[in-house]
Design a protein around this motif. Structure first.
Motif, PDB file in Angstrom:
ATOM      1  N   PRO A 231      -0.349  -0.262   1.182  1.00  0.00           N
ATOM      2  CA  PRO A 231      -1.716  -0.595   0.922  1.00  0.00           C
ATOM      3  C   PRO A 231      -2.029   0.649  -0.284  1.00  0.00           C
ATOM      4  CG  PRO A 231       0.137   1.402   2.837  1.00  0.00           C
ATOM      5  CD  PRO A 231       0.550   0.118   2.514  1.00  0.00           C
ATOM      6  N   THR A 232      -2.485   0.431  -0.664  1.00  0.00           N
ATOM      7  CA  THR A 232      -3.012   1.807  -2.156  1.00  0.00           C
ATOM      8  C   THR A 232      -3.337   2.422  -1.612  1.00  0.00           C
ATOM      9  OG1 THR A 232      -2.434  -0.553  -3.084  1.00  0.00           O
ATOM     10  CG2 THR A 232      -3.523   1.538  -4.616  1.00  0.00           C
ATOM     11  N   LEU A 233      -3.558   4.320  -1.813  1.00  0.00           N
ATOM     12  CA  LEU A 233      -4.584   5.091  -1.635  1.00  0.00           C
ATOM     13  C   LEU A 233      -5.231   5.251  -3.337  1.00  0.00           C
ATOM     14  CD1 LEU A 233      -6.310   6.918   0.622  1.00  0.00           C
ATOM     15  CD2 LEU A 233      -4.079   8.628   0.312  1.00  0.00           C
ATOM     16  N   GLN A 234      -5.999   5.393  -2.806  1.00  0.00           N
ATOM     17  CA  GLN A 234      -6.751   6.113  -4.088  1.00  0.00           C
ATOM     18  C   GLN A 234      -7.823   7.295  -3.955  1.00  0.00           C
ATOM     19  OE1 GLN A 234      -9.575   3.309  -6.749  1.00  0.00           O
ATOM     20  NE2 GLN A 234      -9.737   4.950  -8.208  1.00  0.00           N
ATOM     21  N   HIS A 235      -7.155   8.023  -4.308  1.00  0.00           N
ATOM     22  CA  HIS A 235      -7.510  10.187  -4.059  1.00  0.00           C
ATOM     23  C   HIS A 235      -8.650  11.237  -5.604  1.00  0.00           C
ATOM     24  CE1 HIS A 235      -7.085  13.881  -2.824  1.00  0.00           C
ATOM     25  NE2 HIS A 235      -7.871  13.846  -2.441  1.00  0.00           N
ATOM     26  N   GLY A 236      -9.734  10.172  -5.853  1.00  0.00           N
ATOM     27  CA  GLY A 236     -10.221  10.112  -7.114  1.00  0.00           C
ATOM     28  C   GLY A 236      -9.534   9.190  -8.451  1.00  0.00           C
ATOM     29  N   VAL A 237      -9.340  10.079  -9.099  1.00  0.00           N
ATOM     30  CA  VAL A 237      -8.238   9.612  -9.892  1.00  0.00           C
ATOM     31  C   VAL A 237      -6.631   9.046  -9.828  1.00  0.00           C
ATOM     32  CG1 VAL A 237      -9.979   9.953 -11.974  1.00  0.00           C
ATOM     33  CG2 VAL A 237      -7.531  11.212 -11.769  1.00  0.00           C
ATOM     34  N   ARG A 238      -6.276   9.893  -8.951  1.00  0.00           N
ATOM     35  CA  ARG A 238      -4.948   9.382  -8.410  1.00  0.00           C
ATOM     36  C   ARG A 238      -4.863   8.227  -7.936  1.00  0.00           C
ATOM     37  NH1 ARG A 238      -6.371  14.400  -8.268  1.00  0.00           N
ATOM     38  NH2 ARG A 238      -7.276  14.364  -6.240  1.00  0.00           N
ATOM     39  N   VAL A 239      -3.644   7.048  -8.072  1.00  0.00           N
ATOM     40  CA  VAL A 239      -3.000   6.258  -7.071  1.00  0.00           C
ATOM     41  C   VAL A 239      -1.962   6.368  -6.535  1.00  0.00           C
ATOM     42  CG1 VAL A 239      -2.843   3.886  -7.517  1.00  0.00           C
ATOM     43  CG2 VAL A 239      -4.841   4.556  -8.469  1.00  0.00           C
ATOM     44  N   ILE A 240      -1.467   6.645  -5.020  1.00  0.00           N
ATOM     45  CA  ILE A 240      -0.461   6.649  -4.410  1.00  0.00           C
ATOM     46  C   ILE A 240      -0.429   5.246  -3.748  1.00  0.00           C
ATOM     47  CG2 ILE A 240       0.898   8.174  -3.359  1.00  0.00           C
ATOM     48  CD1 ILE A 240      -3.019   9.156  -4.030  1.00  0.00           C
ATOM     49  N   ARG A 241       0.828   5.181  -4.269  1.00  0.00           N
ATOM     50  CA  ARG A 241       1.506   3.544  -3.175  1.00  0.00           C
ATOM     51  C   ARG A 241       2.452   4.084  -2.428  1.00  0.00           C
ATOM     52  NH1 ARG A 241       0.754   3.740  -8.282  1.00  0.00           N
ATOM     53  NH2 ARG A 241      -1.118   2.934  -9.138  1.00  0.00           N
ATOM     54  N   GLN A 242       2.480   2.921  -1.426  1.00  0.00           N
ATOM     55  CA  GLN A 242       4.606   2.848  -0.814  1.00  0.00           C
ATOM     56  C   GLN A 242       3.629   3.710   0.686  1.00  0.00           C
ATOM     57  OE1 GLN A 242       6.653   1.391   0.245  1.00  0.00           O
ATOM     58  NE2 GLN A 242       6.743   0.154  -2.354  1.00  0.00           N
ATOM     59  N   SER A 243       3.474   2.980   1.969  1.00  0.00           N
ATOM     60  CA  SER A 243       2.908   3.574   3.374  1.00  0.00           C
ATOM     61  C   SER A 243       3.231   5.085   3.370  1.00  0.00           C
ATOM     62  CB  SER A 243       3.299   2.872   4.401  1.00  0.00           C
ATOM     63  OG  SER A 243       4.482   2.822   4.701  1.00  0.00           O
ATOM     64  N   LEU A 244       4.482   5.265   3.263  1.00  0.00           N
ATOM     65  CA  LEU A 244       5.518   6.522   2.982  1.00  0.00           C
ATOM     66  C   LEU A 244       4.760   8.159   2.593  1.00  0.00           C
ATOM     67  CD1 LEU A 244       6.770   5.426   5.915  1.00  0.00           C
ATOM     68  CD2 LEU A 244       9.042   6.791   5.110  1.00  0.00           C
ATOM     69  N   ALA A 245       5.069   7.526   1.348  1.00  0.00           N
ATOM     70  CA  ALA A 245       4.782   8.724   0.000  1.00  0.00           C
ATOM     71  C   ALA A 245       3.096   8.544   0.332  1.00  0.00           C
ATOM     72  CB  ALA A 245       4.703   8.011  -0.642  1.00  0.00           C
ATOM     73  N   ILE A 246       2.486   7.699   0.491  1.00  0.00           N
ATOM     74  CA  ILE A 246       1.061   8.083   1.228  1.00  0.00           C
ATOM     75  C   ILE A 246       0.867   9.385   2.020  1.00  0.00           C
ATOM     76  CG2 ILE A 246      -1.302   7.056   2.244  1.00  0.00           C
ATOM     77  CD1 ILE A 246      -0.997   4.663   0.681  1.00  0.00           C
ATOM     78  N   LEU A 247       1.740   8.380   3.596  1.00  0.00           N
ATOM     79  CA  LEU A 247       1.617  10.391   4.757  1.00  0.00           C
ATOM     80  C   LEU A 247       2.375  11.268   4.283  1.00  0.00           C
ATOM     81  CD1 LEU A 247       2.647   7.322   7.312  1.00  0.00           C
ATOM     82  CD2 LEU A 247       1.289   8.503   7.526  1.00  0.00           C
ATOM     83  N   GLU A 248       3.031  11.255   3.108  1.00  0.00           N
ATOM     84  CA  GLU A 248       3.820  12.336   2.746  1.00  0.00           C
ATOM     85  C   GLU A 248       2.576  13.030   1.889  1.00  0.00           C
ATOM     86  OE1 GLU A 248       7.630  13.402   2.762  1.00  0.00           O
ATOM     87  OE2 GLU A 248       8.399  12.008   3.738  1.00  0.00           O
ATOM     88  N   TYR A 249       2.092  12.332   0.989  1.00  0.00           N
ATOM     89  CA  TYR A 249       0.988  12.923   0.421  1.00  0.00           C
ATOM     90  C   TYR A 249      -0.094  13.423   0.724  1.00  0.00           C
ATOM     91  CZ  TYR A 249      -2.631  12.988  -2.923  1.00  0.00           C
ATOM     92  OH  TYR A 249      -3.765  13.330  -3.321  1.00  0.00           O
ATOM     93  N   LEU A 250      -0.648  13.054   2.139  1.00  0.00           N
ATOM     94  CA  LEU A 250      -1.558  13.087   2.969  1.00  0.00           C
ATOM     95  C   LEU A 250      -1.259  15.149   3.606  1.00  0.00           C
ATOM     96  CD1 LEU A 250      -2.935  10.132   4.469  1.00  0.00           C
ATOM     97  CD2 LEU A 250      -3.885  11.793   2.694  1.00  0.00           C
TER      98      LEU A 250
END
Length: 219
Positions: free
Chosen positions: A59-78
């Protein structure tokens, strides 16, 4: 953080499935942008998507202008951006345990069975389907054998991978069990894993994240 969350996802991707679970557990609204990993030679290779994720992966998660990659990095960001309910426990020792369980799936089992690995076997080495299936089953069984022992023998295991509430490890485990079943792995040797999976799937956050419940499932 009022910016819209947009998840670039493929319905059957277990990495995207992890993130959908995490978003649902957090109660966060998000837009799903389907990226079909097989159609048109793989939409993850399209230039507009590669500009968002040079790894050609979901996946790729876009949050406003921020783009987060890698599923575990996304989950820890959340978990850091929306701390409640928590995906990681409070203490360093417990966080290490949960991360280890999650990484067993995300780093040791899943990469060996990823679509791009299977496509390489087929397209470059002409590996027949039965041998590819055996490869998948071997690495899933090896990983689940270790994980079953760690879960079954640790008092920290509760209704879920860690205690009485689902977290990061459960986000990773449930999609991997989905993959195991999809490829015909006999799950009878992993009763603790199956018990946790069933407890998770009884929750709306997990049920709504199921592959068959995604908008692109029948595309």
């Amino acid at each position: 953080m009022a910016e819209q969350l947009r998840l670039y996802s493929y319905w059957r991707s277990s990495a995207a499935y992890r993130v959908r679970i995490g978003l649902n557990l957090k109660g966060l609204a998000y837009e799903t942008v389907p990226v079909h990993l097989v159609r048109d030679g793989g939409q993850q290779h399209a230039p507009d998507y590669v500009a968002r994720n040079p790894q050609h992966m979901v996946p790729t998660l876009q949050h406003g202008v921020r783009v987060i990659r890698q599923s575990l990095a996304i989950l820890e960001y959340l978990d850091e951006a929306w701390p409640s309910p928590r995906l990681l426990p409070m203490t360093a020792r417990d966080r290490a345990r949960v991360r280890a369980l999650a990484l067993m799936v995300a780093c040791d089992i899943h990469p060996l069975n990823n679509l791009r690995v299977l496509q390489y076997f087929e397209g470059t080495w002409n590996v027949p389907q039965p041998e590819r299936d055996d490869w998948i089953k071997h690495w899933v069984i090896e990983g689940f054998t270790a994980m079953e022992t760690l879960l079954a023998e640790d008092a920290a295991t509760g209704a879920f991978c860690h205690g009485a509430t689902p977290g990061l490890a459960d986000c990773c485990l449930v999609p991997q069990v989905f993959n195991a079943r999809r490829f015909g792995v006999d799950m009878s040797g992993f009763p603790t894993i199956v018990r946790i999976e069933q407890a998770c799937l009884a929750l709306p956050a997990f049920d709504q994240a199921r592959p068959d419940n995604q908008p692109d499932a029948n595309a």
